[in-house]
Design a protein around this motif. Structure first.
Motif, PDB file in Angstrom:
ATOM      1  N   ALA A 275       0.839  -1.191   0.000  1.00 60.31           N
ATOM      2  CA  ALA A 275       0.000   0.000   0.000  1.00 60.31           C
ATOM      3  C   ALA A 275       0.882   1.251   0.000  1.00 60.31           C
ATOM      4  O   ALA A 275       1.920   1.286   0.658  1.00 60.31           O
ATOM      5  CB  ALA A 275      -0.895   0.002   1.228  1.00 60.31           C
ATOM      6  N   GLN A 276       0.446   2.262  -0.757  1.00 59.87           N
ATOM      7  CA  GLN A 276       1.195   3.517  -0.790  1.00 59.87           C
ATOM      8  C   GLN A 276       0.520   4.532   0.120  1.00 59.87           C
ATOM      9  O   GLN A 276      -0.632   4.900  -0.115  1.00 59.87           O
ATOM     10  CB  GLN A 276       1.255   4.052  -2.217  1.00 59.87           C
ATOM     11  CG  GLN A 276       2.172   5.244  -2.331  1.00 59.87           C
ATOM     12  CD  GLN A 276       2.008   5.992  -3.634  1.00 59.87           C
ATOM     13  OE1 GLN A 276       1.270   5.592  -4.512  1.00 59.87           O
ATOM     14  NE2 GLN A 276       2.702   7.104  -3.744  1.00 59.87           N
ATOM     15  N   ASN A 277       1.218   4.952   1.164  1.00 56.58           N
ATOM     16  CA  ASN A 277       0.665   5.878   2.158  1.00 56.58           C
ATOM     17  C   ASN A 277      -0.661   5.381   2.727  1.00 56.58           C
ATOM     18  O   ASN A 277      -1.554   6.168   3.023  1.00 56.58           O
ATOM     19  CB  ASN A 277       0.483   7.271   1.565  1.00 56.58           C
ATOM     20  CG  ASN A 277       1.817   7.924   1.265  1.00 56.58           C
ATOM     21  OD1 ASN A 277       2.574   7.431   0.431  1.00 56.58           O
ATOM     22  ND2 ASN A 277       2.133   8.993   1.965  1.00 56.58           N
ATOM     23  N   ARG A 325      -5.191   7.060  -3.757  1.00 58.75           N
ATOM     24  CA  ARG A 325      -4.580   7.801  -2.671  1.00 58.75           C
ATOM     25  C   ARG A 325      -5.345   9.109  -2.418  1.00 58.75           C
ATOM     26  O   ARG A 325      -5.667   9.820  -3.354  1.00 58.75           O
ATOM     27  CB  ARG A 325      -3.124   8.120  -3.023  1.00 58.75           C
ATOM     28  CG  ARG A 325      -2.406   8.710  -1.843  1.00 58.75           C
ATOM     29  CD  ARG A 325      -0.930   8.831  -2.071  1.00 58.75           C
ATOM     30  NE  ARG A 325      -0.381   9.652  -0.998  1.00 58.75           N
ATOM     31  CZ  ARG A 325       0.807  10.196  -1.013  1.00 58.75           C
ATOM     32  NH1 ARG A 325       1.607   9.997  -2.021  1.00 58.75           N
ATOM     33  NH2 ARG A 325       1.211  10.932  -0.009  1.00 58.75           N
ATOM     34  N   GLN A 326      -5.660   9.376  -1.176  1.00 56.29           N
ATOM     35  CA  GLN A 326      -6.393  10.552  -0.692  1.00 56.29           C
ATOM     36  C   GLN A 326      -7.915  10.443  -0.836  1.00 56.29           C
ATOM     37  O   GLN A 326      -8.621  11.289  -0.324  1.00 56.29           O
ATOM     38  CB  GLN A 326      -5.945  11.848  -1.387  1.00 56.29           C
ATOM     39  CG  GLN A 326      -4.480  12.196  -1.135  1.00 56.29           C
ATOM     40  CD  GLN A 326      -4.091  13.501  -1.794  1.00 56.29           C
ATOM     41  OE1 GLN A 326      -4.280  13.669  -2.981  1.00 56.29           O
ATOM     42  NE2 GLN A 326      -3.542  14.403  -1.016  1.00 56.29           N
TER      43      GLN A 326
END
Lengths: 401, 304
Positions: A275-277, A325-326
């Motif tokens: 997972a990224q961030n 992401r976000q």
């Protein structure tokens, strides 16, 4: 005369300079370092602001949560000041103070203040103070940690607008088993507006019966909670938590009338190793509750209403998908077989809520949500649209799984 | 029915084992790099487990109950510190109810103690600068010289809780140090031709590594730590790469490869995938193999 004034002024000036001289004499860097060093003992302090702009198709809506957006226009849902720190080698303490507006007047609430042991043997932990009852998953969460703008129908119905919280003591044990199994038991006061289904005096009646303010004079008048919580990892990417919770306490409609609430809950999270961030992820969560409320006999308007047990049930299920992401998209469905927290005789209702949240960082969010509220006692559904925005400043403790 | 029973048994089986191998000291580290060094220093007398896999970004680990279970049985807990694990380690320590490994107790090791830290903010900080670390850059294990101090800290922790094993831990520590000294000489020799080179990195995670081998980060793909790149920032990075003739973009496997490849395509620079931790790539089984990989891969990328 003039000389005397002048000499007094001179004397005053000399004393003033004398007082401040030591400060100037000290090395500026040392003063700064000293103040910094003493600050290191300060607890973690954070301030969280949670706001909403909302539109309701019907001003007389069904949003009963005290932290729900409750009017067309703008709402301060929650302003929370959190302080937390280790006390000494034996305890950790935290306090959550809530500020808000009540009809335009500023109010303060002591939401939670408790101390927890750090080093008891046999996997035991004791928490004492004012705290959210650890019933299920939603009740213990502070509004800024909610995945939706508002509280679930069933939580509001069972525990009122502010959730179930009171002064008390909790003991929990992590059992020495090959998997995670935690037993939690608590005893709390059963009175006040944050104990809606119990000795609450905030509602005037329950199913037509007046709620009488009763003193805590024996063990029966306290609120007892038991919870069993287990967690299993299905794989490295997928973990789960399952729990059952049980509450027993007296209610205010009679001298020996009891309320029992039982609940089951689950939580499953998928998040890939790479997972990224923290993105992507998928959450699935649900809770079901059942309350049986023994309402006492009462004389109302010269006619006798008999003792009767009211059953109220409800559940919610929600899923959240962190697809990019976000960004997080969510969907929640909740249903209960009573409309009004104080009068369970009214009809069934359900609510469906899709939402979309954007997190500029971990410390801010903007959330869009639509609520479709359907209730048996109304012909038309209520539509509501919310834009929620939040900030956190300072050092805020991590949330648990 | 059989299937259900089998599935349930399997689920119970994959949970954390309850019993340690008899008589062994149980150590839990937050990362696999710390686990690798603990294995080297602890030798046969310790059983080492970890929370974050090498392939995972240690900033973003969930405080899962299964991790609490691991910590509830640990004799020693070792963490990187400096806020790297701040999002989850405090919750795990609280949930583990293990008095031995709480901060300040004998069984607690902050591996950063005594390390010369980089980028300690000297002014007041706030998060307009992104995810800044108030105590300094936490990626210090990526300087192999710091591996020595990490090992010292872990050895001191092991000796505190197991004084009987002192001699053996000191012996292991000495062997580790000697091997590390020799290896560092070799790595430095391999990086000698690239002294003074400037590179682009995705996140500011290579400060220690680059400093040790006399390289420099000229730009970051992230505009600020933890903040995703905007197109304006990328355009500026692209201009800088072209202007300064930068040739290499270093990226970890858990960061957005697409963005880095896009910048590479626009500029002709090369994306070099570096594994930042033990076990995050194949063949990286210990702390030495981590730097063997880093040096070989980067030297290859920087070759003209």
């Amino acid at each position: 005369m003039r000389l005397r004034i002048l000499s007094r002024f001179l004397l005053f000036f000399v004393v003033l300079v004398g007082l401040f001289l030591p400060l100037f004499a000290l090395d500026g860097g040392a003063v700064w370092a000293q103040s910094r060093a003493s600050q290191r003992f300060n607890p973690d302090i954070s301030l969280n602001g949670l706001f909403a702009a909302s539109y309701f198709s019907e001003p007389n809506h069904l949003q009963f949560g005290a932290h729900d957006p409750n009017a067309r226009g703008f709402t301060l849902q929650n302003l929370e000041l959190t302080l937390s720190s280790v006390v000494d080698p034996f305890f950790r303490a935290e306090g959550h103070l809530i500020f808000g507006f009540d009809d335009g007047e500023s109010i303060v609430e002591i939401e939670e203040v408790h101390m927890t042991t750090l080093g008891l043997p046999y996997g035991l932990q004791v928490m004492a103070g004012q705290f959210f009852t650890r019933f299920g998953r939603q009740n213990k969460q502070h509004p800024h940690a909610w995945q939706f703008v508002d509280q679930t129908i069933i939580n509001t119905l069972m525990f009122g607008g502010d959730g179930l919280r009171n002064l008390g003591v909790q003991v929990s044990a992590l059992l020495p088993l090959p998997f995670y199994l935690e037993l939690i038991g608590s005893v709390q006061n059963a009175r006040g507006e944050t104990a809606l289904s119990f000795l609450s005096s905030s509602e005037e009646t329950f199913a037509g019966r007046p709620i009488v303010d009763q003193a805590i004079n024996e063990g029966n008048d306290l609120l007892y909670m038991g919870r069993l919580k287990t967690s299993l990892d299905f794989s490295e990417n997928t973990s789960s938590v399952f729990g059952t919770s049980h509450l027993l306490g007296s209610n205010g409609t009679g001298l020996d009338t009891r309320t029992r609430i039982h609940g089951i809950d689950f939580f499953i999270k998928w998040k890939p190793t790479l997972a990224q961030n923290g993105w992507p992820f998928l959450l699935l969560q649900g809770e079901a509750m059942q309350r049986s409320y023994q309402a006492g006999a009462a004389l109302v308007d010269d006619s006798l209403i008999f003792r009767k047990t009211f059953k109220t049930e409800g559940y919610y299920i929600q899923t959240l998908y962190g697809f990019k992401r976000q960004w997080v998209a969510g969907l929640r469905y909740g249903s209960a077989n009573a409309t009004d927290p104080s009068d369970p005789r009214t009809g069934d209702r359900w609510r469906i809520s899709p939402n979309l949240t954007f997190y500029p960082s971990e410390f801010s969010k903007i959330r869009f949500q639509y609520n479709h509220d359907q209730s048996d006692d109304r012909d038309d559904p209520i539509h509501a649209v919310f834009i929620q925005y939040e900030f956190t400043i300072g050092a805020h403790a991590a949330h648990t799984f | 029915m059989k299937k259900i029973v089998f599935t349930l048994m399997w689920i119970v089986f994959i949970q954390t084992p309850l019993t340690a191998e008899a008589g062994k000291i149980r150590v839990v580290t937050t990362t696999e790099d710390l686990a690798a060094i603990t294995n080297a220093v602890g030798g046969d007398g310790v059983q080492v487990d970890f929370i974050a896999r090498g392939a995972q970004d240690a900033h973003f680990i969930d405080a899962k109950p299964s991790h609490m279970l691991k910590l509830s049985r640990a004799d020693l807990f070792v963490q990187i510190g400096l806020g790297l694990e701040v999002g989850w380690a405090p919750s795990l320590l609280m949930g583990a109810r293990n008095a031995k490994i709480q901060r300040g107790e004998k069984g607690y090791v902050n591996a950063s103690e005594g390390i010369e830290l980089l980028e300690i903010p000297t002014d007041k900080i706030d998060r307009s600068a992104g995810d800044v670390h108030a105590e300094g850059n936490p990626h210090y294990w990526l300087d192999p010289m710091n591996g020595q101090q990490i090992a010292n800290n872990i050895a001191a922790g092991l000796i505190r809780i197991d004084p009987a094993g002192k001699e053996s831990y000191e012996q292991n520590l000495k062997q580790f140090s000697e091997k590390l000294d020799r290896a560092i000489t070799g790595w430095k020799r391999k990086m000698e031709p690239f002294k003074g080179e400037k590179v682009v990195t995705y996140h500011n995670s290579w400060a220690y590594f680059l400093q040790r081998f006399s390289l420099e980060a000229a730009a970051y793909i992230e505009p600020k730590p933890g903040i995703p790149p905007s197109s304006a920032h990328l355009a500026q990075v692209i201009r800088q790469i072209q202007g300064e003739g930068l040739r290499v973009i270093i990226v970890e496997p858990y960061f957005d490869g697409k963005v880095s490849r896009f910048v590479a395509r626009k500029t002709g620079a090369k994306v070099v995938l570096l594994q930042p931790s033990v076990s995050s790539g194949t063949g990286i089984e210990d702390y030495f193999q981590l730097f063997d990989h880093l040096i070989a891969t980067l030297a290859d990328g920087l070759k003209k």
